[in-house]
Design a protein around this motif. Sequence first.
Motif, PDB file in Angstrom:
ATOM      1  N   GLY A 160      10.679   9.110  10.471  1.00  0.00           N
ATOM      2  CA  GLY A 160      11.342   7.927   9.872  1.00  0.00           C
ATOM      3  C   GLY A 160      10.499   7.159   9.047  1.00  0.00           C
ATOM      4  N   SER A 161      11.136   6.090   8.842  1.00  0.00           N
ATOM      5  CA  SER A 161      10.324   4.858   8.011  1.00  0.00           C
ATOM      6  C   SER A 161      10.694   3.607   8.303  1.00  0.00           C
ATOM      7  N   TRP A 162       9.620   2.703   8.196  1.00  0.00           N
ATOM      8  CA  TRP A 162      10.015   1.378   8.362  1.00  0.00           C
ATOM      9  C   TRP A 162       9.137   0.417   7.521  1.00  0.00           C
ATOM     10  N   HIS A 163       9.308  -0.715   7.485  1.00  0.00           N
ATOM     11  CA  HIS A 163       8.369  -1.813   6.711  1.00  0.00           C
ATOM     12  C   HIS A 163       8.600  -3.073   7.399  1.00  0.00           C
ATOM     13  N   TYR A 164       7.476  -4.153   6.943  1.00  0.00           N
ATOM     14  CA  TYR A 164       7.488  -5.387   7.163  1.00  0.00           C
ATOM     15  C   TYR A 164       8.437  -6.043   5.916  1.00  0.00           C
ATOM     16  N   ILE A 165       9.156  -6.949   6.504  1.00  0.00           N
ATOM     17  CA  ILE A 165      10.067  -7.691   5.590  1.00  0.00           C
ATOM     18  C   ILE A 165       9.064  -8.247   4.591  1.00  0.00           C
ATOM     19  N   GLU A 166       7.766  -8.655   4.996  1.00  0.00           N
ATOM     20  CA  GLU A 166       6.991  -9.424   3.971  1.00  0.00           C
ATOM     21  C   GLU A 166       6.161  -8.482   2.991  1.00  0.00           C
ATOM     22  N   TYR A 167       6.372  -7.242   3.337  1.00  0.00           N
ATOM     23  CA  TYR A 167       5.731  -6.191   2.391  1.00  0.00           C
ATOM     24  C   TYR A 167       6.781  -4.873   2.304  1.00  0.00           C
ATOM     25  N   PRO A 168       7.669  -5.472   1.562  1.00  0.00           N
ATOM     26  CA  PRO A 168       8.732  -4.284   1.280  1.00  0.00           C
ATOM     27  C   PRO A 168       8.139  -3.095   0.662  1.00  0.00           C
ATOM     28  N   ASP A 169       6.922  -3.293  -0.203  1.00  0.00           N
ATOM     29  CA  ASP A 169       6.696  -2.261  -1.097  1.00  0.00           C
ATOM     30  C   ASP A 169       5.644  -1.189  -0.519  1.00  0.00           C
ATOM     31  N   GLN A 170       5.468  -1.721   0.991  1.00  0.00           N
ATOM     32  CA  GLN A 170       4.553  -0.817   1.600  1.00  0.00           C
ATOM     33  C   GLN A 170       5.161  -0.232   2.668  1.00  0.00           C
ATOM     34  N   PRO A 171       6.084   0.697   2.526  1.00  0.00           N
ATOM     35  CA  PRO A 171       6.723   1.440   3.882  1.00  0.00           C
ATOM     36  C   PRO A 171       5.921   2.288   4.494  1.00  0.00           C
ATOM     37  N   GLN A 172       5.971   2.324   5.711  1.00  0.00           N
ATOM     38  CA  GLN A 172       5.157   3.349   6.570  1.00  0.00           C
ATOM     39  C   GLN A 172       6.202   4.473   7.032  1.00  0.00           C
ATOM     40  N   THR A 173       5.582   5.741   6.758  1.00  0.00           N
ATOM     41  CA  THR A 173       6.484   6.760   6.797  1.00  0.00           C
ATOM     42  C   THR A 173       5.920   7.691   7.760  1.00  0.00           C
ATOM     43  N   ALA A 174       6.487   8.814   7.900  1.00  0.00           N
ATOM     44  CA  ALA A 174       5.763  10.054   8.700  1.00  0.00           C
ATOM     45  C   ALA A 174       4.352  10.090   8.141  1.00  0.00           C
ATOM     46  N   GLY A 175       3.402  10.208   9.254  1.00  0.00           N
ATOM     47  CA  GLY A 175       1.712  10.375   9.008  1.00  0.00           C
ATOM     48  C   GLY A 175       1.248   8.958   8.757  1.00  0.00           C
ATOM     49  N   SER A 176       1.698   7.912   8.623  1.00  0.00           N
ATOM     50  CA  SER A 176       1.228   6.615   8.323  1.00  0.00           C
ATOM     51  C   SER A 176       0.485   5.768   9.665  1.00  0.00           C
ATOM     52  N   TYR A 177      -0.521   5.683   9.422  1.00  0.00           N
ATOM     53  CA  TYR A 177      -1.309   4.758  10.432  1.00  0.00           C
ATOM     54  C   TYR A 177      -1.531   3.439  10.041  1.00  0.00           C
ATOM     55  N   LEU A 178      -1.168   2.456  10.751  1.00  0.00           N
ATOM     56  CA  LEU A 178      -1.308   0.972  10.494  1.00  0.00           C
ATOM     57  C   LEU A 178      -2.417   0.192  11.604  1.00  0.00           C
ATOM     58  N   TYR A 179      -3.185  -0.461  10.930  1.00  0.00           N
ATOM     59  CA  TYR A 179      -4.005  -1.342  11.798  1.00  0.00           C
ATOM     60  C   TYR A 179      -3.825  -3.003  11.316  1.00  0.00           C
ATOM     61  N   GLU A 180      -3.263  -3.631  12.638  1.00  0.00           N
ATOM     62  CA  GLU A 180      -3.201  -4.855  12.440  1.00  0.00           C
ATOM     63  C   GLU A 180      -4.058  -5.892  13.141  1.00  0.00           C
ATOM     64  N   PRO A 181      -4.564  -6.629  12.281  1.00  0.00           N
ATOM     65  CA  PRO A 181      -5.720  -7.506  13.107  1.00  0.00           C
ATOM     66  C   PRO A 181      -4.933  -8.763  13.606  1.00  0.00           C
ATOM     67  N   GLY A 182      -5.636  -9.036  14.895  1.00  0.00           N
ATOM     68  CA  GLY A 182      -4.982 -10.329  15.336  1.00  0.00           C
ATOM     69  C   GLY A 182      -4.922 -11.303  14.582  1.00  0.00           C
ATOM     70  N   GLY A 183      -3.797 -12.119  14.591  1.00  0.00           N
ATOM     71  CA  GLY A 183      -3.806 -13.379  13.977  1.00  0.00           C
ATOM     72  C   GLY A 183      -2.807 -13.054  12.614  1.00  0.00           C
ATOM     73  N   SER A 184      -2.146 -11.950  12.631  1.00  0.00           N
ATOM     74  CA  SER A 184      -0.996 -11.569  11.876  1.00  0.00           C
ATOM     75  C   SER A 184       0.086 -11.937  12.018  1.00  0.00           C
TER      76      SER A 184
END
Length: 168
Positions: A73-97
């Motif tokens: 599937g896919s998803w994205h952050y409302i704040e980053y619509p041009d950076q969709p996360q799709t099958a195979g995507s790994y995302l790291y989010e630091p504390g404070g985001s």
Amino acid sequence: MVLPMPIHPQDSLLTLDTSKLPLIKNVLPGVHVYPCFLDPENGVWVLRVLFEPGVTLPKHFHTGAVHLYTMTGSWHYIEYPDQPQTAGSYLYEPGGSIHQLHVPESNTEVTDTFMMVTGANINFHENDEFMNVMDAGWIEMMIREAAKTQGIIPRYIKPASGAGYSDE
């Protein structure tokens, strides 16, 4: 050097196969969960989460880090619509985001993810007013409530006086 004595002796591995566990549906509307590891005392939650098309989570502030892998599937952050996360995507989010997860209504399948979260999400209403704190303890409570209504006893790894499973 002599091999040290194990601090927590085990007679078997602590392992789960989510493909053989019941899916706990609608822990939140359109959000289905296989809990893997819940540690309210140390603020760690590890979940396999399936999001239905059209799900939007509340805007939230992370007090700790997040590791999130998208399997289908896919998803994205409302704040980053041009950076969709799709099958195979790994995302790291630091504390404070701060962000808001959205699964497009146009998705033709559920979005299957695996996440490890430390700390809490401080959730906010649409007008940016405080909603609630979502931490490992809150997640565990919500999973247990949803599972109970579905006649499921959730099985996940939970540290205690010695590591074990939730249903022991």
